[in-house]
Enzyme design. Structure first.
Site, PDB file in Angstrom:
ATOM      1  N   VAL A   8       0.862  -1.184   0.000  1.00  0.00           N
ATOM      2  CA  VAL A   8       0.000   0.000   0.000  1.00  0.00           C
ATOM      3  C   VAL A   8       0.893   1.227   0.000  1.00  0.00           C
ATOM      4  CG1 VAL A   8      -1.988  -1.074   1.114  1.00  0.00           C
ATOM      5  CG2 VAL A   8      -0.237  -0.008   2.521  1.00  0.00           C
ATOM      6  N   SER A   9       0.377   2.308  -0.584  1.00  0.00           N
ATOM      7  CA  SER A   9       1.165   3.543  -0.640  1.00  0.00           C
ATOM      8  C   SER A   9       1.145   4.280   0.682  1.00  0.00           C
ATOM      9  CB  SER A   9       0.621   4.455  -1.739  1.00  0.00           C
ATOM     10  OG  SER A   9       0.718   3.801  -2.976  1.00  0.00           O
ATOM     11  N   SER A  10       0.082   4.094   1.465  1.00  0.00           N
ATOM     12  CA  SER A  10       0.009   4.744   2.778  1.00  0.00           C
ATOM     13  C   SER A  10      -0.827   3.879   3.694  1.00  0.00           C
ATOM     14  CB  SER A  10      -0.620   6.138   2.663  1.00  0.00           C
ATOM     15  OG  SER A  10      -1.920   6.026   2.123  1.00  0.00           O
ATOM     16  N   THR A  43       6.044   4.802  -0.094  1.00  0.00           N
ATOM     17  CA  THR A  43       5.806   5.808  -1.115  1.00  0.00           C
ATOM     18  C   THR A  43       7.160   6.267  -1.607  1.00  0.00           C
ATOM     19  OG1 THR A  43       5.772   7.518   0.573  1.00  0.00           O
ATOM     20  CG2 THR A  43       3.649   6.662  -0.113  1.00  0.00           C
TER      21      THR A  43
END
Length: 196
Positions: A8-10, A43
């Site tokens: 996941v990016s965040s 990220t």
């Protein structure tokens, strides 16, 4: 052996079926043991990630790596296709659930070819959009200048800092921090000053 990877990016990302839990549930449904699922929250532009590096270190010929989507594996199609090819060449089956299986079978090799074709298309589209944007800017903004904006530094302040560096009271690194510039910019400014 089956391995799964999710990213996941965040933290808390829940868009487009890419939350941790959604990816984990899908990987479990496809037969990946829970202890063989590796994940990252990351990220930025770096390719190196703790969970990703771990799963790569475990993969061997005959293993299968399962990911929900190509963009969970890599940031770009070019990066992803190269990685998939390297894994397939090692004898690892790569199952990208929204695209297909890449392995050493004829259909698997076709999958790798399709990934590379898509990567080339993606690069071409980026180049085309960039070129079109530059043409538009040149036509509509007379002051448009291609490239980075020149760095504006107060000449007197620079000379004071440069003198401190010459005297040995500041290092080049300190000077760059003080002026918020890179080392290459520092040396370019020093050269320009020497020519004056």
């Amino acid at each position: 052996m089956k391995y799964g990877y999710g990213r996941v990016s965040s933290k808390g990302q829940k868009l487009y079926g890419t939350s941790y839990q959604e990816q984990k549930d899908i990987l479990l449904e496809h037969g990946v043991p829970e202890e063989n699922i590796y994940t990252d929250t990351y990220t930025g532009k770096k390719m190196s990630r703790e969970g990703f590096d771990k799963v790569l270190s475990l993969l061997a010929s005959g293993d299968e790596l399962i990911v929900c989507k190509l963009d969970r594996l890599a940031r770009t199609a070019a990066e992803g296709s190269l990685l998939v090819k390297q894994l397939v060449d090692m004898g690892v089956k790569v199952n990208i659930l929204n695209m297909g299986v890449a392995d050493n079978t004829p259909i698997g090799r076709l999958m790798v070819t399709v990934l590379f074709a898509f990567a080339e298309y993606e690069r071409d589209m980026i180049v085309e959009r960039t070129s079109a944007g530059k043409v538009y800017k040149r036509e509509h903004e007379p002051s448009y200048r291609e490239g980075r904006k020149p760095i504006s530094i107060d000449k007197v302040h620079f000379q004071k800092i440069a003198q401190k560096q010459k005297d040995g009271s500041m290092t080049v690194r300190d000077c760059c921090r003080e002026l918020s510039i890179s080392r290459s910019t520092w040396y370019n400014l020093v050269r320009k000053e020497a020519r004056v």
